[in-house]
Design an enzyme around this catalytic site. Structure first.
Site, PDB file in Angstrom:
ATOM      1  N   THR A  23       0.930  -1.271  -0.048  1.00 23.07           N
ATOM      2  CA  THR A  23      -0.027   0.007  -0.006  1.00 23.07           C
ATOM      3  C   THR A  23       0.849   1.381  -0.094  1.00 23.07           C
ATOM      4  OG1 THR A  23      -2.090   0.785   0.825  1.00 23.07           O
ATOM      5  CG2 THR A  23      -0.485   0.247   2.330  1.00 23.07           C
ATOM      6  N   CYS A  29      -3.461   7.274   8.043  1.00 25.62           N
ATOM      7  CA  CYS A  29      -3.930   5.921   8.073  1.00 25.62           C
ATOM      8  C   CYS A  29      -3.128   4.961   8.486  1.00 25.62           C
ATOM      9  CB  CYS A  29      -4.289   5.637   6.378  1.00 25.62           C
ATOM     10  SG  CYS A  29      -5.484   6.420   5.947  1.00 25.62           S
ATOM     11  N   HIS A  46      -5.715  -1.107   4.453  1.00 24.44           N
ATOM     12  CA  HIS A  46      -5.214   0.233   4.814  1.00 24.44           C
ATOM     13  C   HIS A  46      -6.599   0.895   5.452  1.00 24.44           C
ATOM     14  CE1 HIS A  46      -3.641   3.888   2.329  1.00 24.44           C
ATOM     15  NE2 HIS A  46      -4.445   4.301   3.511  1.00 24.44           N
TER      16      HIS A  46
END
Lengths: 160, 204
Positions: A23, A29, A46
């Protein structure tokens, strides 16, 4: 062949070795990897926000609690053994600070706590984490070795 | 759950709104830098969160981002995004300094950039407020120099909630002088409800 599965924001993916899970550009995040080394199966989520309860719904994969549940069920379907599952995570930074509004809300920190809590609830040991700070991270998880590679722009690279 | 309705006519109206706002921002930039600024036709994207790179390109590229929150009747997030090279040129012009500036570390450069963000977003918001009659204020500017994806994700979840689909309104501003070219991207991400208020001005 470069077999990398890319996970977008507010999403999760599961896979088997030799695939890698990646990711790109984690800020506040959190990227959470849950893996079973023996079965060579892993998932990467994520996560954007701590909990589905305090927000007004929408995609379940945005929230730590609901997203991890969905990912665990997919890992199970793929053949991962619940008692072998381990986790690693990265992210939860604070990318911006507004002068005069020091620590009003640190969504990154709340995300970290929420993920830790969900893992604990599910009985999954958190083996390593690289969280907090004020910088972005791109992460790449090698399902075959259980290594999580973390790239940053100014803080170098590391493996946890 | 808030469902975004962006029909063709709303899309056109949105582009017009962004055109007015960023046109004003571009002329501020032009007078600050004493140069002619070109502006592209606005683009409007409605993208699901996990497809953000479709709209923004590579999310791990180093970018310089000025981020301001727009508060009031039609809240949202405004960002001015520059690549490192363009930011460096702009800082040198703002500080009237011929020598190369280390924009990663130089604090003068950082305050010049924040001032730039402040002026540009103020102009954008002033134009929007004048034309719509909606009262809008902006926050102090925050500066980030990092992976664009990381800064976008942090900006999106500022405030603790995020829609499933992100509406991104964008224009590109650029200038080319004797030997130097530079460009920046202006982004406005309206929050829930802001869109209906702004479009209400058109009666749609």
């Amino acid at each position: 062949m470069n077999n990398t599965i890319i996970v977008g924001m507010a999403d999760y993916k599961v896979g088997k070795s030799p695939a890698k899970l990646m990711t790109v550009g984690l800020g506040s995040c959190i990227g959470v990897c849950i893996y079973d080394l023996q079965s060579q199966i892993a998932g990467l989520a994520h996560i954007m926000l701590p909990s589905s309860g305090e927000n007004s719904g929408g995609k379940e994969t945005k929230y730590a609690d609901t997203c991890l549940k969905l990912m665990l069920s997919d890992l199970d379907k793929l053949g991962a053994k619940a008692n072998k599952l381990k986790a690693k995570m990265a992210g939860g930074a604070q990318m911006f600070s507004f002068a005069g509004k020091a620590s009003l809300l640190k969504i990154g920190e709340r995300n970290i706590l929420a993920v830790e809590q969900e893992l604990k609830k599910a009985g999954i040991p958190l083996m390593a984490s690289d969280v907090g700070g004020t910088y972005g991270r791109t992460i790449n998880f090698d399902i075959s070795t259980g290594e999580l590679f973390i790239k940053t722009i100014n803080q170098g690279e590391k493996v946890i | 759950m808030f469902k975004m309705d962006v029909s063709a006519i709303r899309l056109e109206a949105l582009k017009e709104i962004v055109n007015i706002g960023s046109g004003n921002a571009a002329s501020s930039l032009s007078s600050m830098l004493q140069t002619r600024i070109e502006m592209t036709v606005p683009k409007v994207w409605l993208v699901p969160l996990n497809k953000l790179s479709d709209a923004l390109g590579r999310l791990d590229e180093l970018k310089v981002v000025l981020f301001l929150k727009v508060e009031g009747g039609a809240p949202g997030k405004a960002m001015f995004v520059l690549d490192e090279n363009s930011a460096e040129i702009i800082v040198r012009k703002l500080l009237r300094q011929p020598d190369k500036v280390d924009i990663l570390k130089d604090e003068m450069a950082h305050s010049a950039l924040k001032e730039l963000g402040n002026v540009m977003v103020s102009s954008f918001v002033t134009a929007l407020a004048t034309f719509s009659g909606i009262t809008l204020q902006i926050s102090v500017p925050a500066l980030g120099i990092d992976m664009i994806g990381a800064m976008i994700d942090a900006a999106l979840i500022e405030g603790g909630r995020v829609d499933d689909d992100v509406l991104i309104l964008n224009t590109k501003l650029s200038a080319s002088e004797a030997s130097e070219e530079y460009e920046g991207m202006f982004l406005f991400i309206p929050e829930e409800g802001a869109l209906d208020k702004l479009l209400g001005v058109f009666g749609i």
